[in-house]
Design an enzyme around this catalytic site. Structure first.
Site, short mmCIF file in Angstrom:
data_model
loop_
_atom_site.label_atom_id
_atom_site.label_comp_id
_atom_site.label_asym_id
_atom_site.label_seq_id
_atom_site.Cartn_x
_atom_site.Cartn_y
_atom_site.Cartn_z
N LYS A 34 0.77 -1.38 0.04
CA LYS A 34 0.04 -0.04 0.04
C LYS A 34 0.85 1.18 -0.05
O LYS A 34 0.66 2.28 0.62
CB LYS A 34 -0.99 -0.04 1.14
CG LYS A 34 -1.89 -1.29 1.26
CD LYS A 34 -2.78 -1.28 2.43
CE LYS A 34 -3.51 -2.40 2.58
NZ LYS A 34 -4.58 -2.70 1.49
N CYS A 35 2.06 1.21 -0.98
CA CYS A 35 2.87 2.34 -0.80
C CYS A 35 2.82 2.99 -2.17
O CYS A 35 2.43 2.38 -3.31
CB CYS A 35 4.20 1.86 -0.76
SG CYS A 35 5.78 2.63 -0.81
N GLY A 36 3.30 4.28 -2.39
CA GLY A 36 3.37 4.83 -3.41
C GLY A 36 4.44 4.13 -4.64
O GLY A 36 4.27 4.11 -5.82
N THR A 38 4.54 0.92 -4.64
CA THR A 38 4.09 -0.56 -4.93
C THR A 38 4.01 -0.90 -6.35
O THR A 38 4.32 -2.08 -6.49
CB THR A 38 2.48 -0.76 -4.13
OG1 THR A 38 2.87 -0.46 -2.86
CG2 THR A 38 2.03 -1.93 -4.35
#
Length: 181
Positions: A34-36, A38
């Protein structure tokens, strides 16, 4: 000492030795769902498919230490990666990658290759740097991993050759990987 001296646990709970990968070129990555960054899973999978028959293995290590960006179970993370990015490279048990609670492998990796700064040409580099300065200034100190999708390139003898920050895309690593294959 080399990466071959470490044991890790797969996302299915099986302990293995990294010596099982002797003779392979490894790209060890701390990941998050859930990361930029990802979407880098897509580039990692492309690298894996392109070079696995020549001896590249990508090893993904989920971590929830960076703003809680991988809260799921190992099974949920595996399912997310396969469904959304077609990930077929080995994934390991979620664990810490920085600080006192870091997995021994990551303490070793960061000891071998320290932080040299972000690639400021990446479109998200300034945003990441400012975010860290404001919210997690302690993350910018020392050589610990700064954020998700830090990548370590390991040669066929188990030596740590290079460290790439999240601001270096997987696609940009192809030439470095080819040199080792």
């Amino acid at each position: 000492m080399s990466v071959y001296d470490f044991k890790v646990t797969t996302n299915r709970g099986k302990e293995i030795s990294l010596a099982d990968y002797k003779g392979k070129v490894l790209l060890i990555v701390n990941t998050a769902s859930k990361c930029g960054f990802t979407p880098q899973y897509e580039g990692l999978e492309k690298l894996y498919k392109t070079y696995k028959d020549k001896g590249l293995v990508i090893l993904g290590f989920p971590c929830n230490q960076f703003a809680g960006q991988d809260p799921g179970t190992d099974g949920e993370i595996e399912q997310f990666c396969r469904l959304n990015y077609g990930v077929s490279f080995p994934m390991f048990k979620k664990g810490d990658v920085r600080g006192e609670t870091a997995q021994p492998l990551f303490k070793y990796l960061t000891g071998e290759k320290g932080f040299k700064g972000f690639d400021m040409d990446h479109p998200n580099a300034e945003v990441l740097l400012n975010f860290l300065k404001k919210n997690f200034p302690e993350f910018l100190e020392g050589d610990d991993i700064k954020w998700n999708f830090t990548k370590f390139l390991i040669d066929r003898e188990g030596k740590v050759i290079a460290r790439f920050e999240p601001t270096k895309t997987p696609e940009a690593l192809a030439a470095e990987i080819e040199k080792l294959l």
